[in-house]
Design an enzyme around this catalytic site. Structure first.
Site, PDB file in Angstrom:
ATOM      1  CB  THR A 180       9.027 -20.852  14.358  1.00 51.03           C
ATOM      2  OG1 THR A 180       9.858 -20.168  13.421  1.00 51.03           O
ATOM      3  CG2 THR A 180       9.717 -20.848  15.721  1.00 51.03           C
TER       4      THR A 180
ATOM      5  N   GLY B  19       3.038 -15.191  12.562  1.00 46.72           N
ATOM      6  CA  GLY B  19       2.254 -13.960  12.611  1.00 46.72           C
ATOM      7  C   GLY B  19       0.827 -14.212  12.157  1.00 46.72           C
TER       8      GLY B  19
ATOM      9  CD  GLU C 200      11.926 -14.795   7.118  1.00 44.70           C
ATOM     10  OE1 GLU C 200      10.821 -14.354   7.440  1.00 44.70           O
ATOM     11  OE2 GLU C 200      12.109 -15.972   6.810  1.00 44.70           O
TER      12      GLU C 200
HETATM   13  C1  CO8 Z   1       8.929  -8.496   6.972  1.00 44.74           C
HETATM   14  C2  CO8 Z   1       9.025  -9.045   8.357  1.00 44.74           C
HETATM   15  C3  CO8 Z   1       8.097 -10.178   8.653  1.00 44.74           C
HETATM   16  C4  CO8 Z   1       8.858 -11.478   8.956  1.00 44.74           C
HETATM   17  C5  CO8 Z   1       8.248 -12.258  10.110  1.00 44.74           C
HETATM   18  C6  CO8 Z   1       9.153 -13.386  10.521  1.00 44.74           C
HETATM   19  C7  CO8 Z   1       8.868 -14.668   9.769  1.00 44.74           C
HETATM   20  C8  CO8 Z   1       9.764 -15.809  10.223  1.00 44.74           C
HETATM   21  O1  CO8 Z   1      10.541 -15.700  11.115  1.00 44.74           O
HETATM   22  S1  CO8 Z   1       9.564 -17.230   9.321  1.00 44.74           S
HETATM   23  C9  CO8 Z   1      10.717 -18.340  10.061  1.00 44.74           C
HETATM   24  C10 CO8 Z   1      12.143 -17.947   9.761  1.00 44.74           C
HETATM   25  N1  CO8 Z   1      13.017 -19.027  10.151  1.00 44.74           N
HETATM   26  C11 CO8 Z   1      14.259 -19.110   9.699  1.00 44.74           C
HETATM   27  O2  CO8 Z   1      14.775 -18.249   9.013  1.00 44.74           O
HETATM   28  C12 CO8 Z   1      14.986 -20.377  10.088  1.00 44.74           C
HETATM   29  C13 CO8 Z   1      16.482 -20.183  10.005  1.00 44.74           C
HETATM   30  N2  CO8 Z   1      17.145 -21.479   9.807  1.00 44.74           N
HETATM   31  C14 CO8 Z   1      17.491 -21.882   8.543  1.00 44.74           C
HETATM   32  O3  CO8 Z   1      17.273 -21.226   7.553  1.00 44.74           O
HETATM   33  C15 CO8 Z   1      18.200 -23.196   8.441  1.00 44.74           C
HETATM   34  O4  CO8 Z   1      17.896 -24.006   9.550  1.00 44.74           O
HETATM   35  C16 CO8 Z   1      19.733 -23.009   8.387  1.00 44.74           C
HETATM   36  C17 CO8 Z   1      20.086 -22.307   7.075  1.00 44.74           C
HETATM   37  C18 CO8 Z   1      20.236 -22.203   9.577  1.00 44.74           C
HETATM   38  C19 CO8 Z   1      20.391 -24.349   8.435  1.00 44.74           C
HETATM   39  O5  CO8 Z   1      19.663 -25.174   7.555  1.00 44.74           O
HETATM   40  P1  CO8 Z   1      20.184 -26.635   7.280  1.00 44.74           P
HETATM   41  O6  CO8 Z   1      19.230 -27.355   6.442  1.00 44.74           O
HETATM   42  O7  CO8 Z   1      20.554 -27.244   8.580  1.00 44.74           O
HETATM   43  O8  CO8 Z   1      21.396 -26.304   6.380  1.00 44.74           O
HETATM   44  P2  CO8 Z   1      22.954 -26.426   6.646  1.00 44.74           P
HETATM   45  O9  CO8 Z   1      23.283 -27.823   7.070  1.00 44.74           O
HETATM   46  O10 CO8 Z   1      23.430 -25.311   7.512  1.00 44.74           O
HETATM   47  O11 CO8 Z   1      23.395 -26.180   5.159  1.00 44.74           O
HETATM   48  C20 CO8 Z   1      22.959 -27.097   4.144  1.00 44.74           C
HETATM   49  C21 CO8 Z   1      23.078 -26.352   2.848  1.00 44.74           C
HETATM   50  O12 CO8 Z   1      21.891 -25.578   2.651  1.00 44.74           O
HETATM   51  C22 CO8 Z   1      22.259 -24.283   2.236  1.00 44.74           C
HETATM   52  N3  CO8 Z   1      21.159 -23.369   2.560  1.00 44.74           N
HETATM   53  C23 CO8 Z   1      20.611 -23.161   3.780  1.00 44.74           C
HETATM   54  N4  CO8 Z   1      19.620 -22.266   3.678  1.00 44.74           N
HETATM   55  C24 CO8 Z   1      19.528 -21.907   2.375  1.00 44.74           C
HETATM   56  C25 CO8 Z   1      18.701 -21.002   1.640  1.00 44.74           C
HETATM   57  N5  CO8 Z   1      17.740 -20.243   2.250  1.00 44.74           N
HETATM   58  N6  CO8 Z   1      18.884 -20.876   0.312  1.00 44.74           N
HETATM   59  C26 CO8 Z   1      19.868 -21.603  -0.300  1.00 44.74           C
HETATM   60  N7  CO8 Z   1      20.698 -22.469   0.336  1.00 44.74           N
HETATM   61  C27 CO8 Z   1      20.524 -22.611   1.657  1.00 44.74           C
HETATM   62  C28 CO8 Z   1      23.516 -24.011   3.002  1.00 44.74           C
HETATM   63  O13 CO8 Z   1      24.239 -22.918   2.424  1.00 44.74           O
HETATM   64  C29 CO8 Z   1      24.241 -25.339   2.852  1.00 44.74           C
HETATM   65  O14 CO8 Z   1      24.836 -25.386   1.598  1.00 44.74           O
HETATM   66  P3  CO8 Z   1      26.220 -26.233   1.455  1.00 44.74           P
HETATM   67  O15 CO8 Z   1      25.919 -27.629   1.960  1.00 44.74           O
HETATM   68  O16 CO8 Z   1      26.517 -26.164  -0.007  1.00 44.74           O
HETATM   69  O17 CO8 Z   1      27.218 -25.528   2.329  1.00 44.74           O
HETATM   70  C1  FAD Z   2       8.057 -11.020  16.136  1.00 43.66           C
HETATM   71  C2  FAD Z   2       8.338 -12.404  15.607  1.00 43.66           C
HETATM   72  C3  FAD Z   2       7.618 -12.872  14.506  1.00 43.66           C
HETATM   73  C4  FAD Z   2       7.831 -14.156  14.020  1.00 43.66           C
HETATM   74  N1  FAD Z   2       7.066 -14.611  12.967  1.00 43.66           N
HETATM   75  C5  FAD Z   2       7.236 -15.879  12.552  1.00 43.66           C
HETATM   76  C6  FAD Z   2       6.427 -16.390  11.485  1.00 43.66           C
HETATM   77  O1  FAD Z   2       5.572 -15.681  10.955  1.00 43.66           O
HETATM   78  N2  FAD Z   2       6.581 -17.692  11.106  1.00 43.66           N
HETATM   79  C7  FAD Z   2       7.529 -18.496  11.691  1.00 43.66           C
HETATM   80  O2  FAD Z   2       7.629 -19.672  11.314  1.00 43.66           O
HETATM   81  N3  FAD Z   2       8.344 -18.031  12.694  1.00 43.66           N
HETATM   82  C8  FAD Z   2       8.219 -16.750  13.130  1.00 43.66           C
HETATM   83  N4  FAD Z   2       9.024 -16.273  14.123  1.00 43.66           N
HETATM   84  C9  FAD Z   2      10.004 -17.161  14.755  1.00 43.66           C
HETATM   85  C10 FAD Z   2      11.411 -16.811  14.310  1.00 43.66           C
HETATM   86  O3  FAD Z   2      11.596 -17.177  12.977  1.00 43.66           O
HETATM   87  C11 FAD Z   2      12.411 -17.545  15.214  1.00 43.66           C
HETATM   88  O4  FAD Z   2      12.296 -17.007  16.510  1.00 43.66           O
HETATM   89  C12 FAD Z   2      13.827 -17.358  14.691  1.00 43.66           C
HETATM   90  O5  FAD Z   2      13.993 -18.134  13.531  1.00 43.66           O
HETATM   91  C13 FAD Z   2      14.904 -17.724  15.719  1.00 43.66           C
HETATM   92  O6  FAD Z   2      14.758 -19.061  16.127  1.00 43.66           O
HETATM   93  P1  FAD Z   2      14.649 -19.376  17.705  1.00 43.66           P
HETATM   94  O7  FAD Z   2      13.618 -18.490  18.275  1.00 43.66           O
HETATM   95  O8  FAD Z   2      14.515 -20.844  17.849  1.00 43.66           O
HETATM   96  O9  FAD Z   2      16.047 -18.906  18.300  1.00 43.66           O
HETATM   97  P2  FAD Z   2      17.279 -19.867  18.669  1.00 43.66           P
HETATM   98  O10 FAD Z   2      17.819 -20.499  17.450  1.00 43.66           O
HETATM   99  O11 FAD Z   2      16.911 -20.723  19.819  1.00 43.66           O
HETATM  100  O12 FAD Z   2      18.334 -18.730  19.089  1.00 43.66           O
HETATM  101  C14 FAD Z   2      18.736 -18.545  20.439  1.00 43.66           C
HETATM  102  C15 FAD Z   2      20.248 -18.325  20.442  1.00 43.66           C
HETATM  103  O13 FAD Z   2      20.886 -19.540  19.974  1.00 43.66           O
HETATM  104  C16 FAD Z   2      21.904 -19.205  19.042  1.00 43.66           C
HETATM  105  N5  FAD Z   2      22.068 -20.288  18.061  1.00 43.66           N
HETATM  106  C17 FAD Z   2      21.114 -21.083  17.535  1.00 43.66           C
HETATM  107  N6  FAD Z   2      21.640 -21.932  16.637  1.00 43.66           N
HETATM  108  C18 FAD Z   2      22.979 -21.667  16.591  1.00 43.66           C
HETATM  109  C19 FAD Z   2      24.071 -22.191  15.847  1.00 43.66           C
HETATM  110  N7  FAD Z   2      23.887 -23.180  14.944  1.00 43.66           N
HETATM  111  N8  FAD Z   2      25.293 -21.660  16.051  1.00 43.66           N
HETATM  112  C20 FAD Z   2      25.479 -20.646  16.939  1.00 43.66           C
HETATM  113  N9  FAD Z   2      24.481 -20.102  17.677  1.00 43.66           N
HETATM  114  C21 FAD Z   2      23.250 -20.616  17.508  1.00 43.66           C
HETATM  115  C22 FAD Z   2      21.369 -17.943  18.349  1.00 43.66           C
HETATM  116  O14 FAD Z   2      22.456 -17.202  17.761  1.00 43.66           O
HETATM  117  C23 FAD Z   2      20.703 -17.199  19.499  1.00 43.66           C
HETATM  118  O15 FAD Z   2      21.680 -16.385  20.146  1.00 43.66           O
HETATM  119  C24 FAD Z   2       8.819 -14.974  14.630  1.00 43.66           C
HETATM  120  C25 FAD Z   2       9.557 -14.511  15.722  1.00 43.66           C
HETATM  121  C26 FAD Z   2       9.320 -13.229  16.209  1.00 43.66           C
HETATM  122  C27 FAD Z   2      10.113 -12.740  17.392  1.00 43.66           C
END
Ligand code: CO8
Ligand code: FAD
Length: 556
Positions: A34, A73, A316
Site C-alpha cells: 500500500t 505493519g 487485506e
Molecule cells: C491478519 C491480519 C493482518 C493483515 C494486515 C493487513 C495487510 C494488508 O492490508 S496488505 C494489503 C492488502 N491490499 C489489498 O488487498 C489490495 C486490494 N486490491 C486488490 O486486490 C486488487 O487491486 C483488486 C482485486 C481490487 C483489483 O485488481 P486488478 O488487478 O485491478 O484486477 P481486476 O481488473 O479487478 O480483475 C482482473 C482479474 O484478476 C482477478 N483477481 C484479482 N485479484 C485476485 C486474486 N487475489 N486471486 C485471483 N484472481 C484475482 C479478478 O478476479 C479478475 O479476473 P477476471 O479478469 O477473470 O474477471
Molecule cells: C491497521 C491496518 C494495517 C494495514 N497493514 C498493511 C500492510 O501490512 N501492508 C500493506 O501493504 N497495507 C496495509 N494496510 C493498508 C490496507 O491494505 C489498505 O488501507 C486497504 O487495502 C484499503 O485501501 P485504501 O486505504 O486505499 O482505501 P480506498 O480504496 O481508498 O477506500 C476508500 C473508499 O473507496 C471505496 N472504493 C475504492 N475502490 C473502489 C471501487 N473500485 N469501487 C467502489 N468503491 C471503491 C472503498 O469501498 C472505500 O469505501 C493496512 C491498513 C490498516 C488500516
C-alpha cells in the site's frame, strides 16, 4: 505476510537464502504494498523497479509523494526487510506489479540503509503496539536475485518471462483473507464470551416489587441481542474450517500448475472475508452496549477488541471492493451457466432453476426445517445474482462497456455477493453439524444454535425473501417468532457455550468476562490500579485546581 509471500513466491534457491533467516528471527520483514495514494487499486501503485543489466540490479524508487509506502505493519521501527510491491521495468517496458525483497535497516545497528527513509505513520485508532510505517525509496539498488521469481523471471540480460497468471502475485492476500475469516470467528467468540458471562453476573431492575433483581441474561431483549451473535460465532467457526480446506486444496492445485479454481477461490475468500468482518464488526458493538456502562470501560476489553478488529473491514482488501470482486465472478458464472458450462462446487447452484422449487405463501411448508430454509437462502442468492447479472447485461445492451455496466450495477452486485456469502455460511453451518460426531444432547444444543442463526438471518433480511416471493409476509413473521421462541432454550446452555471457546482470562483481557465471574471486586481493584489513583491528590491540583479554588474562595 512477509514469510507467506516468500514461501509462495520464491524460487527454491531464494527459499534457501531467505527463509532460514526468517525462521531463525535473524531478519524481520513486512509486506510493503500500500502507498499513500493507493491501497485498493494495485495496478495504480507508483513505486518503480527499473532493471539495470550493466550491474544486474533493480533500482527501486518512490517517484512521487503518493508513491510513499504507507501502512505496512511493523515497517516503522521494527522490520529489517520488506517485500516491496513495485512496477517492474526492464528493457524499457513496464510489466506491472512484482514482489522484491528489500533490506531496510542495517543488521549491525538497525539504522536505515542509504536510499531508505522509513518511520512510523503516527497514532491510530487501535493496533497501538504495531508500528505501521512509511517507506520512501531513493533510487535504492538491490541485486537481480531479490526479485521473487517463482512465477516470473528477469534474466541477467533483462529479458522478462511472464507468469502463467498475472494474479499469482496476489496470492498472499488471498491467504490472509482466509485467515481474517478465522479472525472474525475468534473476535466474535471473545465478545460473546464477555457479554454473556457478564450478563449472567449482572442483576438489574426489579421486575415486580419485592422480587430479587433478575440476571440481565434473563431478559428476552438481552437474549435477542446476544444469542444470534453467539450462534454466528459458531457459524463462523465452521465456515473458516471449510474456507481453509478449500484454500489448501486450491493452493495445492496451483503448486501443481493447475489454475482452474483460482478465480473461485478469490471470489469465495473475498466474499467471506468481507461478510464475516462486517458482521463481526457490528456484533462487537452490540456486545459492548449490552454490558451497559461497564462495557465502555477499558476494563471490559471491548474498546481494544473493537479498535483492533475494525480495520479487518478495510485492510487485506476493503470490504466493498472485495464484494465487487466476488460479484464480478458470480456474473461470469451466470454467463457460463447460460452457455451450458458446468460450474464449480461453490457456485453450481447458479445453474439450477431454483425459482420453480418454492413459491412463497404455499401453506403447510415446514418453516422450522433447516434443510428447507437453506434452500430458501439458495433461492435468495440465486435470484439476487441473476438480478444483478441481468442489470449488467441491460447496461451493455444500452451501449455501456463491461466496466461501465458493472459499475452502474455495483450496488446490486454487492447485495448479490452478500447473499451468496450468507448462503454459503448458513449451508456450511448446517452441513457441518450433520458431520459432527457428538452426543445427542450436544447435537440438540448445536441444532438450536444453527436454527437461531438461520431463523434470525432470514428475519434480519426478510425484505429480500418477501420481495422475491420466496416467503410470504406471514411466513417471514412465523420465522421471526421461531427465533424468539428458541431464546429461552439457548439461555440454559449459554454460559457453557461460551466457556466452550475456552479463552483464558489472560487472553480475554476482560474484567467483565472473567471465568470466575468475580466482576465487582476486580473492577474496583482495576480502578484503584489506574495511574490517576497513584496519589490521593493529583499533582495537577497544586498547579491548576488549587489556585483556582483558592482565588474564588477569597471572593466569597
Ligand atoms: C491478519 C491480519 C493482518 C493483515 C494486515 C493487513 C495487510 C494488508 O492490508 S496488505 C494489503 C492488502 N491490499 C489489498 O488487498 C489490495 C486490494 N486490491 C486488490 O486486490 C486488487 O487491486 C483488486 C482485486 C481490487 C483489483 O485488481 P486488478 O488487478 O485491478 O484486477 P481486476 O481488473 O479487478 O480483475 C482482473 C482479474 O484478476 C482477478 N483477481 C484479482 N485479484 C485476485 C486474486 N487475489 N486471486 C485471483 N484472481 C484475482 C479478478 O478476479 C479478475 O479476473 P477476471 O479478469 O477473470 O474477471
Ligand atoms: C491497521 C491496518 C494495517 C494495514 N497493514 C498493511 C500492510 O501490512 N501492508 C500493506 O501493504 N497495507 C496495509 N494496510 C493498508 C490496507 O491494505 C489498505 O488501507 C486497504 O487495502 C484499503 O485501501 P485504501 O486505504 O486505499 O482505501 P480506498 O480504496 O481508498 O477506500 C476508500 C473508499 O473507496 C471505496 N472504493 C475504492 N475502490 C473502489 C471501487 N473500485 N469501487 C467502489 N468503491 C471503491 C472503498 O469501498 C472505500 O469505501 C493496512 C491498513 C490498516 C488500516
Amino acid at each position: 505476510m512477509f514469510i507467506p509471500t516468500l514461501e509462495r513466491q520464491c524460487t527454491s534457491e531464494q527459499r534457501e537464502k531467505f527463509l532460514p533467516l526468517c525462521y531463525d528471527y535473524r531478519i524481520i520483514g513486512t509486506y510493503a504494498q500500500t502507498e499513500l495514494g493507493h491501497g485498493t487499486f494495485l495496478r495504480g501503485l507508483e513505486t518503480t523497479a527499473h532493471y539495470d543489466p550493466n550491474t544486474q540490479e533493480f533500482i527501486l524508487n518512490s517517484p512521487t509523494i503518493s508513491s510513499i509506502k504507507w501502512w505496512p505493519g511493523a515497517l516503522g521501527k521494527t522490520s529489517t526487510h520488506a517485500v516491496v510491491l513495485a512496477q517492474l521495468y526492464t528493457l524499457g517496458k513496464c510489466h506491472g506489479i512484482h514482489p522484491f525483497v528489500v533490506q531496510l535497516r542495517s543488521l549491525d545497528d538497525h539504522k536505515p540503509l542509504r536510499g531508505i527513509t522509513v518511520g512510523d505513520i503516527g497514532p491510530k485508532m487501535g493496533f497501538g503496539p504495531n508500528d505501521n510505517g512509511y517507506l520512501k525509496l531513493h533510487k535504492h539498488r538491490i541485486p537481480r536475485t531479490n526479485m521473487l521469481m517463482k512465477y516470473s523471471q528477469v534474466s541477467p540480460d533483462g529479458t522478462y518471462t511472464k507468469p502463467p497468471r498475472s494474479t499469482l502475485t496476489y496470492g498472499t492476500m488471498t491467504f490472509v483473507r482466509v485467515l481474517i475469516v478465522h479472525g472474525s470467528a475468534i473476535a466474535l467468540a471473545k465478545a460473546s464470551t464477555i457479554a454473556i458471562r457478564y450478563s449472567a453476573v449482572r442483576r438489574q431492575s426489579e421486575l415486580r416489587p419485592g422480587e430479587p433483581e433478575p440476571q440481565i441474561l434473563s431478559y428476552p431483549t438481552q437474549q435477542h441481542k446476544l444469542f444470534p451473535l453467539l450462534a454466528t460465532a459458531y457459524a463462523f467457526h465452521f465456515v473458516q474450517l471449510a474456507m481453509m480446506k478449500i484454500y489448501t486444496d486450491v493452493n495445492d492445485q496451483i503448486n501443481n500448475s493447475n489454475f482452474s479454481r483460482i478465480q473461485e477461490l478469490h471470489a469465495l475468500s473475498s466474499g467471506l472475508k468481507a461478510f464475516t468482518s462486517w458482521v463481526t464488526n457490528a456484533g462487537l458493538e452490540v456486545c459492548r452496549m449490552s454490558c451497559g456502562g461497564h462495557g465502555y470501560s477499558q476494563a471490559s476489553g471491548f474498546p481494544r477488541l473493537y479498535a483492533d478488529f475494525t480495520p479487518s473491514c478495510t485492510y487485506e482488501g476493503e470490504n466493498t471492493v472485495l464484494m465487487l470482486q466476488s460479484a464480478r465472478y458470480l456474473v461470469k458464472c451466470v454467463r457460463d451457466a447460460r452457455s451450458g458450462k458446468t460450474l464449480p462446487g461453490t457456485v453450481s447452484y447458479l445453474s439450477e432453476d431454483v425459482s420453480a422449487v418454492h413459491s412463497g405463501g404455499s401453506s403447510g411448508r415446514d418453516l422450522s426445517n433447516l434443510d428447507f430454509l437453506i434452500s430458501l437462502y439458495k433461492q435468495r442468492a440465486s435470484n439476487q445474482v441473476h438480478f444483478a447479472s441481468d442489470k449488467v447485461d441491460r447496461g451493455i445492451s444500452a451501449g455501456m462497456d463491461l466496466v461501465g455496466a458493472l459499475n452502474s450495477a455495483s450496488v446490486h452486485l454487492v447485495s448479490a455477493a452478500k447473499a451468496h456469502s450468507h448462503y454459503f455460511i448458513a449451508k456450511t453451518f448446517v452441513e457441518s453439524l450433520k458431520l459432527l460426531k457428538a452426543s445427542s444432547e450436544l447435537q440438540n444444543v448445536l441444532h438450536q444454535l444453527a436454527s437461531v442463526y438461520v431463523f434470525e438471518g432470514i428475519a434480519q433480511s426478510s425484505g429480500d425473501f418477501i420481495e422475491d416471493y420466496i416467503l410470504s409476509g406471514s411466513e417471514a413473521k412465523t420465522i421471526r417468532q421461531l427465533a424468539v421462541d428458541l431464546l429461552p432454550l439457548i439461555r440454559v446452555n449459554a454460559v457453557s457455550l461460551v466457556d466452550a471457546f475456552s479463552f483464558r482470562d489472560e487472553v480475554l483481557q476482560s474484567v467483565l468476562g472473567r471465568y470466575d465471574g468475580n466482576v465487582y471486586e476486580n473492577l474496583f481493584k482495576w480502578a484503584q490500579n489506574s495511574p490517576l489513583n497513584k496519589t490521593d491528590v493529583h499533582p495537577s491540583y497544586h498547579k491548576y485546581l488549587g489556585p483556582l479554588l483558592k482565588r474564588n474562595q477569597s471572593k466569597l
